[in-house]
Structures are given as C-alpha cells and as structure tokens.
Scaffold this motif. Sequence first.
Motif, PDB file in Angstrom:
ATOM      1  N   ALA A   1       1.391   1.317   6.979  1.00 50.22           N
ATOM      2  CA  ALA A   1       0.256   0.461   6.668  1.00 50.22           C
ATOM      3  C   ALA A   1       0.461  -0.929   7.276  1.00 50.22           C
ATOM      4  N   ALA A   2      -0.650  -1.667   7.424  1.00 50.85           N
ATOM      5  CA  ALA A   2      -0.541  -3.047   7.887  1.00 50.85           C
ATOM      6  C   ALA A   2       0.347  -3.826   6.933  1.00 50.85           C
ATOM      7  N   CYS A   3       1.255  -4.604   7.474  1.00 48.06           N
ATOM      8  CA  CYS A   3       2.203  -5.309   6.618  1.00 48.06           C
ATOM      9  C   CYS A   3       2.696  -6.575   7.294  1.00 48.06           C
ATOM     10  N   ASP A   4       3.327  -7.416   6.502  1.00 51.02           N
ATOM     11  CA  ASP A   4       3.965  -8.625   7.022  1.00 51.02           C
ATOM     12  C   ASP A   4       5.416  -8.382   7.392  1.00 51.02           C
ATOM     13  N   VAL A   5       6.057  -7.475   6.657  1.00 47.35           N
ATOM     14  CA  VAL A   5       7.482  -7.245   6.871  1.00 47.35           C
ATOM     15  C   VAL A   5       7.830  -5.827   6.412  1.00 47.35           C
ATOM     16  N   GLU A   6       8.868  -5.263   7.038  1.00 48.57           N
ATOM     17  CA  GLU A   6       9.378  -3.958   6.634  1.00 48.57           C
ATOM     18  C   GLU A   6      10.804  -4.112   6.105  1.00 48.57           C
TER      19      GLU A   6
ATOM     20  N   LEU B   1       3.887 -11.438   0.105  1.00 46.13           N
ATOM     21  CA  LEU B   1       3.872 -10.686   1.364  1.00 46.13           C
ATOM     22  C   LEU B   1       3.469  -9.240   1.123  1.00 46.13           C
ATOM     23  N   ARG B   2       2.951  -8.623   2.185  1.00 43.73           N
ATOM     24  CA  ARG B   2       2.720  -7.174   2.181  1.00 43.73           C
ATOM     25  C   ARG B   2       3.969  -6.532   2.784  1.00 43.73           C
ATOM     26  N   ILE B   3       4.656  -5.750   1.985  1.00 45.19           N
ATOM     27  CA  ILE B   3       5.956  -5.194   2.384  1.00 45.19           C
ATOM     28  C   ILE B   3       5.876  -3.669   2.404  1.00 45.19           C
ATOM     29  N   VAL B   4       6.326  -3.064   3.488  1.00 46.71           N
ATOM     30  CA  VAL B   4       6.491  -1.613   3.558  1.00 46.71           C
ATOM     31  C   VAL B   4       7.975  -1.308   3.410  1.00 46.71           C
TER      32      VAL B   4
ATOM     33  N   ALA C   1       4.301  -1.151  -0.365  1.00 46.92           N
ATOM     34  CA  ALA C   1       3.934   0.206   0.046  1.00 46.92           C
ATOM     35  C   ALA C   1       5.225   0.942   0.351  1.00 46.92           C
ATOM     36  N   LEU C   2       5.273   2.226   0.042  1.00 47.44           N
ATOM     37  CA  LEU C   2       6.523   2.980   0.130  1.00 47.44           C
ATOM     38  C   LEU C   2       6.359   4.185   1.037  1.00 47.44           C
ATOM     39  N   ARG C   3       7.345   4.377   1.931  1.00 46.59           N
ATOM     40  CA  ARG C   3       7.459   5.591   2.743  1.00 46.59           C
ATOM     41  C   ARG C   3       8.746   6.279   2.307  1.00 46.59           C
ATOM     42  N   THR C   4       8.614   7.446   1.699  1.00 45.66           N
ATOM     43  CA  THR C   4       9.769   8.047   1.049  1.00 45.66           C
ATOM     44  C   THR C   4       9.811   9.545   1.263  1.00 45.66           C
ATOM     45  N   ASN C   5      10.838  10.201   0.718  1.00 50.33           N
ATOM     46  CA  ASN C   5      10.958  11.652   0.786  1.00 50.33           C
ATOM     47  C   ASN C   5       9.722  12.297   0.162  1.00 50.33           C
ATOM     48  N   ALA C   6       9.197  13.325   0.815  1.00 48.93           N
ATOM     49  CA  ALA C   6       7.953  13.948   0.344  1.00 48.93           C
ATOM     50  C   ALA C   6       8.074  14.445  -1.090  1.00 48.93           C
ATOM     51  N   LYS C   7       9.266  14.897  -1.498  1.00 48.56           N
ATOM     52  CA  LYS C   7       9.440  15.382  -2.866  1.00 48.56           C
ATOM     53  C   LYS C   7       9.245  14.271  -3.890  1.00 48.56           C
ATOM     54  N   LEU C   8       9.562  13.034  -3.503  1.00 43.42           N
ATOM     55  CA  LEU C   8       9.462  11.914  -4.433  1.00 43.42           C
ATOM     56  C   LEU C   8       8.051  11.353  -4.549  1.00 43.42           C
ATOM     57  N   VAL C   9       7.184  11.663  -3.599  1.00 45.15           N
ATOM     58  CA  VAL C   9       5.857  11.046  -3.570  1.00 45.15           C
ATOM     59  C   VAL C   9       5.105  11.225  -4.894  1.00 45.15           C
ATOM     60  N   PRO C  10       4.950  12.466  -5.423  1.00 45.58           N
ATOM     61  CA  PRO C  10       4.188  12.596  -6.678  1.00 45.58           C
ATOM     62  C   PRO C  10       4.858  11.935  -7.877  1.00 45.58           C
ATOM     63  N   VAL C  11       6.181  11.818  -7.857  1.00 40.42           N
ATOM     64  CA  VAL C  11       6.889  11.146  -8.958  1.00 40.42           C
ATOM     65  C   VAL C  11       6.593   9.655  -8.942  1.00 40.42           C
ATOM     66  N   LEU C  12       6.645   9.045  -7.774  1.00 38.73           N
ATOM     67  CA  LEU C  12       6.502   7.593  -7.678  1.00 38.73           C
ATOM     68  C   LEU C  12       5.048   7.140  -7.682  1.00 38.73           C
ATOM     69  N   ARG C  13       4.129   8.070  -7.445  1.00 36.63           N
ATOM     70  CA  ARG C  13       2.711   7.704  -7.567  1.00 36.63           C
ATOM     71  C   ARG C  13       2.306   7.480  -9.019  1.00 36.63           C
ATOM     72  N   THR C  14       3.157   7.821  -9.959  1.00 36.11           N
ATOM     73  CA  THR C  14       2.881   7.514 -11.361  1.00 36.11           C
ATOM     74  C   THR C  14       3.155   6.045 -11.676  1.00 36.11           C
ATOM     75  N   ARG C  15       3.590   5.273 -10.668  1.00 34.64           N
ATOM     76  CA  ARG C  15       3.864   3.846 -10.856  1.00 34.64           C
ATOM     77  C   ARG C  15       2.933   2.992  -9.982  1.00 34.64           C
ATOM     78  N   PRO C  16       1.599   3.129 -10.157  1.00 31.55           N
ATOM     79  CA  PRO C  16       0.687   2.287  -9.364  1.00 31.55           C
ATOM     80  C   PRO C  16       0.828   0.806  -9.693  1.00 31.55           C
ATOM     81  N   ASP C  17       1.418   0.508 -10.837  1.00 34.76           N
ATOM     82  CA  ASP C  17       1.684  -0.889 -11.182  1.00 34.76           C
ATOM     83  C   ASP C  17       2.746  -1.505 -10.288  1.00 34.76           C
TER      84      ASP C  17
END
Length: 478
Positions: free
Chosen positions: A263-268, A203-206, A234-250
């Motif tokens: 983003a388009a998704c199947d479930v949230e 599934l595509r999960i936000v 896909a993640l919607r998170t605190n703005a401060k965490l965005v650059p930290v968690l973008r180091t995990r594209p895996d």
Amino acid sequence: MTRTVTPKVAVLIERGMEHARAGEFLQAARSYERALQQTPGLLDVQAMRAGSLQAAGRADDAERAWRQILKRDPRNLAAHEGLAHLFMQAARLAELEAICEAAYTLAPRAPGFRLCRGVGLWRQGRLEEALATYRDAASLAEGIDLVFFHEANLAQATLLFQLGRWQEGWTKYALRQDRAALTARYPRLAPQPAALLDAASPLRIVVHAEQGIGDELFFLRFAPALRSRGHRLALRTNAKLVPVLRTRPDLFDEVAAMEAPVAACDVELQSSDLVLAAGEYFAPPLALVPQAERRTELAHKLQAFGPPPYVGVTWQAGLIGQERVEWKGIYAAKRVAPDRLGAVLRPLACTIVSLQRKPEASDLAALEAAAGRPVLELSAINEDLPDALALLSLLDDYVGVSNTNMHLLAGIEGLARIEGPRAHVLLETLAEWRWGIAGDSSPWFPRFHLYRATQQEGWSLALARLTQDLAKSLPRRP
C-alpha cells in the motif's frame, strides 16, 4: 587446484560440485573420492570431500578426513574450520576451544573462529567471555566480511537477550542484516528504525513479515506502541496469520499476505524493526481474539470425544520428516518422546488432545499406549490458525515443546485474567533466547511454566517436576 589434473579427474570434481550444489552430499563425497583415487594428494579435493561428508551427517568419516588433511598440512585453515564446526555441533567443547585457539595463531584476524569459540563458551555457561568473543568477531569482520559481521551481531543480540539486557540486545539485533541491501526489496525501508521516535507527525507504515509465524507474533507485540502514537499500520504477513490478525482492526488498517502489493506508505519496516521504532524494549503478548463461532464448533467436537478437563499435547517442533531433506542444511529440532508424555498423563483424569503438526502414526500410537486411552487427534488444525486459536482457548492445560501454538496461547484475549498457568513448556538444553537461560519462568510468557532438559539427566528431572505440577491442577483417574 595446486596440481594439474586429467580431464577425467576434472569431470569427477565438477560432478561432485554439482551434487553438492543440489544438496546430494554423499554422492558429492563419492565423486571426490573417485577423483582422489585417480590423483591422490589433492588437498582442495580432500577438503571438499570432508565438507561433503560433514554436510551429509557422516561426522566420524568427516573428522577422519579433516585430520588426514591436517596431518599433511598442519596450517590448513579449511580443516581447522571443518573440525571447529564438527566439534561445535557435537558439543565437544574442550576440543572446540583447542582447535579455535590453534586457528587464532594461523589466522589472527579471521572472525569465524572467534564465532565458533564464542558458541563453545556460551554452551559452557561462560557468558561474559562468550559475549566478548562475539564482539571481537564483529570488530574483525566490520567493513571486511559482511556475513560474519551480521552473524556476530546476531550472536551478541541473542546472548544479551538471554541475559535480560533488552536494549543492548535489540540494538545489536538490528545489525544482523545488511539494511542497504534490503532496500532493493523494500524501497522505503527505514535505515534507522529508532528515528521514527522523532517523527513530527503520524506516518503510514507498512510492516513486512521476515521470519516464522511464532517470531512474527512475538515481534507484533510491539505494534501497539506505534499505533498509540498515531501511526497507521498496514501489515504484510504469512498467509496463515492473515485471518487471525484481521481481528485487530483497532491495530492494523490492513492485513494481507506477503505477496500482496504494498500500500501507499511513508516508510517500511521489517517486523523486528518494530521494537526500535516503538522505543520500548519489552512488551506483553499481542492480544488475539478467538472467533466465537469456531469456539462453539470445536467445543462440541471436544465434548463428543470426552469430558473435561482437556489437555493439549505437542511433542515435536521444527522441521519434520521430509522438510529436513528439502531444507538441506543444519536444522533445529525440538522433541520429547511421546510415550514419555503419555506416561506423565496416564494417572490423570483428562481428555488428551494431540495438536502435533504432521504426526507420525507410530508416535500417536506410542502416546496412546503410554497414556492408556485414546487421544483426540487434531493435527490438521495447525493449517488453520483461527481454528487453532479457538481450540487453544478451550483447553484447560497445554503441554508441549516450544512452537507456534505457545505464541497463540500467550495472546488469547483474557489470558491475564486466568488463574494459574495455561501452558507447560518443555525446553531443550539450549533453548531459544525468549525462554532465558535458566529458571521455570520467562518474563515474555508470564503465565507459562518451563521445564528444562539438562545435559546430564535429559528429560528425566523436567518430566518428574511436570508430573508433580500437573497432579496439583488435574484430578486423578479412579
């Protein structure tokens, strides 16, 4: 009101209510007092005055006001409730139990008094009794009072976590919110996160952040289990965490601030839903990767100030200073006096680095005076989490109260390969459930050593043990 009041009194009462809505509780109490001077004996107004005094932190005045009401009306539930909360906050546990027992006879089906009594039992260490009392509160509130129902389930979850009963705890934790109401904000919110275990295809999960930064890092440790089953996150998170968690594209296909379009998704999912959706009730810290260029820059800053070993310190967490006023409520604060931390570090040969968020100048001065040396003050780093992560990866030790930095430190890539503890965590008497009820370790933070304040000794025994442990790993000053 049970009695007719004059227009002047009605204006005073309305003014008091306006002050209360604005969080101006002392002004509210004064307006109610003037109304009572005009028309004595208005029990409803007396209760509003007592509640305002209590909200303003005037516990003694509030207690007198509540007792005056009970003297006139021994069956007054508002007064019983006010005193119960007052006793609960002041840890007057015998009186809390007595007032709740008295309220049971007046309102045997009121869940709030069982919640209060459960807290009292928990604070006395009577954990199974507390759990049963919370269950009673949830049962009484179900289908009748959603607020108390969710609070009672959250209380059960917290206690179950502390007891190490993870699966039961997470199941109750999912009931701490009204999921039907949340669908107005998250139209595709999974009504039963555990149902994702039976998904026939990926599934595509936000995933949406729902709490503070430390909590989000904690919940995200369960995300790899979903990714391992082929789901796209896909993640919607605190703005401060965005650059930290973008180091995990895996792990995350997309990381954006909470305000970004979904983003388009199947479930949230909410971030805490990851646990039940993963079907795993325990997970190690989420690995976080410090950025090499930031590490290099900060290493130069440390070396320019003083030689290794480098010890980070934080003496306070929670709402600080003006934040408490703006929040206008009961807040959790964790604090150990900075001069006491300085005294622990004074005999040790190390460079001290303050990572305290929004430090008071007087606290920094007290730390330096007690430590007998200057301290490198890097409080601004708390506003830039990639820098904070990089700095934490360079420290030899970290001593402080539980805060976001502990979650960052737990996730630093390679932590599991480092010998010995990387953090010494100072815990208040009633610590967050992640740290357990007792003991010097937590399964959630396996490399950390814990030092617990006690009701009887305060920080004395904890700091004495910390002094002994640091002396084993850090050199002494000549």
